[in-house]
Design an enzyme around this catalytic site. Structure first.
Site, PDB file in Angstrom:
ATOM      1  CG  ASP A 337      -1.714   3.503   1.039  1.00  0.00           C
ATOM      2  OD1 ASP A 337      -0.806   5.043   0.790  1.00  0.00           O
ATOM      3  OD2 ASP A 337      -1.854   3.270   1.571  1.00  0.00           O
ATOM      4  CD  GLU A 390       2.728   4.765   1.507  1.00  0.00           C
ATOM      5  OE1 GLU A 390       3.403   6.143   2.149  1.00  0.00           O
ATOM      6  OE2 GLU A 390       2.196   4.293   1.378  1.00  0.00           O
TER       7      GLU A 390
END
Length: 402
Positions: A337, A390
């Site tokens: 993330d 991401e």
């Protein structure tokens, strides 16, 4: 008795009799070898969950739990819990050489007991009760204690694990269904409660199979204090959230998906962590896991701390966390993330709010080195998994095997 004379067996599940008081701490018991200490302090220990945290053991025929925690700037560390009335100093740990690790074996403590570390810092009179950074299980929020637990489970996904290299290959067709476990399906007739890991398993298998997806991706299952974060503010980097069940219950969910030919990716958050007092922040009265300078150590968007990727022990912690979910929970990949926030020193900052790197640029060289190392270690040991980033700035090859 010396450390070498203590006989240590690992029986798996050790439970304390409800009325049996714990014994005094034994400091002659350890799981840490000289190599463990060297690798951890060097930033190359990849499986610290086998050594740090709380481990039920049998020593010289006596059941108990071995505790170990990294707190190099502590003056004193003790284990507190329901087994000693949360009294500080009753079960003190001792530092192991110059590693910064404090350890001790507490007879009579076993599976299901609640605990924290009471840390007295060398600096500023700081005192705090911390959850275990390497705890396998934690109380359901808003409670914040860690729980002594084991990771035993009889997996039945051998066929999937043997053949997943083909299904997870970079050129294999993949269709991923992203799931937040707490909101995917509820039980309206029971106060709209969420499902447990075991209740989710058959429903999720049926839906994903019917819809033709090859994989699921779970929003972070790692323990987190604030439900509204969807799991992206992690305090337990080695523990699935207890909101939906035990570690074994989560293993069962993964196992069932695998048995039905469905891969499992996990969102993993090495980019930042929350400031909650029981968590990693200001752990031993110093900025241990995070950068001390807020221009590098505090995230303005999320009001959270940023890991110090240049610190050796922090790299050991994060690399071990990544491999933990791949090895202990059979995850087929990690979706990392907020990678953009890791790559750039000026991410979401105005001029004067960030520190250039040694070349005067805005690239975070320590974070880049960490991501490269992450890929190296993951793909070297598990070439049949995938890392996914991401990353919103098109930085090339951030999830590619090196």
């Amino acid at each position: 008795m010396s450390r070498s004379e203590a006989r240590v067996d690992v029986p798996g599940v050790v439970e304390r009799e409800p009325d049996a008081p714990p014994g005094p701490v034994r400091h002659d018991v350890t799981l840490l070898t000289a190599d463990d200490l060297y690798l951890f302090n060097e930033g190359s220990h990849l499986r610290i969950w086998q050594k740090l945290g709380a481990h039920p053991l049998r020593v010289d025929g006596v059941d108990g739990t071995y505790f170990a925690v990294w707190a190099p700037n502590a003056e004193r560390v003790s284990v507190i819990g329901d087994f000693n009335g949360w009294r500080r100093g009753v079960h003190p740990l001792r530092p192991r050489e110059r590693s910064g690790i404090w350890e001790g074996f507490v007879p009579g403590v076993g599976r299901g007991d609640l605990y924290k570390y009471h840390i007295e810092s060398r600096y500023g009179g700081y005192r705090v009760d911390k959850a275990d950074p390497v705890g396998f299980f934690h109380e359901t929020p808003p409670r914040t204690a860690s729980v002594v637990w084991d990771l035993r489970y009889e997996w039945r996904d051998g066929a999937w694990m043997e053949g997943r290299r083909r299904r997870n290959a970079a050129d294999a067709p993949i269709s991923i269904y992203e799931v937040h476990l707490g909101s995917w399906m509820r039980v309206p007739e029971e106060s709209h409660r969420w499902l447990t890991y075991r209740e989710l398993a058959p429903r999720l298998v049926e839906y994903v199979t019917r819809m033709g997806f090859t994989h699921v991706e779970f929003l972070p299952v790692m323990e987190h204090p604030f439900y509204g974060s969807w799991g992206y503010q992690v305090t337990g980097y080695f523990a699935p959230t207890s909101r939906y069940g035990t570690p074994q219950d989560f293993m069962y969910l993964v196992d069932q998906l695998h048995q039905h030919g469905i891969g499992v990716f996990l969102d993993w958050v090495p980019s930042h962590f929350p400031t909650d007092e029981h968590g990693l922040g200001f752990f031993d009265g110093t900025h241990l896991y995070e950068h001390a300078d807020p221009r590098k150590g505090f995230h303005p968007d999320w009001n959270s701390f940023i890991f110090n990727y240049g610190r050796n022990e922090v790299r050991s912690f994060l690399l071990s966390s990544a491999l933990f979910w791949l090895e202990v929970y059979h995850a087929d990949g990690l979706r990392v993330d907020a990678v953009a926030s890791m790559l750039y020193l000026d991410y979401s900052r105005r001029p004067g709010e960030w520190i250039p790197n040694e070349y005067g640029g805005r690239e975070n060289l320590e974070a880049i080195a960490f991501l490269r190392r992450l890929n190296e270690e993951v793909y070297a040991r598990h070439p049949d998994v995938q890392t996914v980033a991401e990353e919103s700035t098109a930085w090339p090859m951030v999830s590619r095997p090196t």
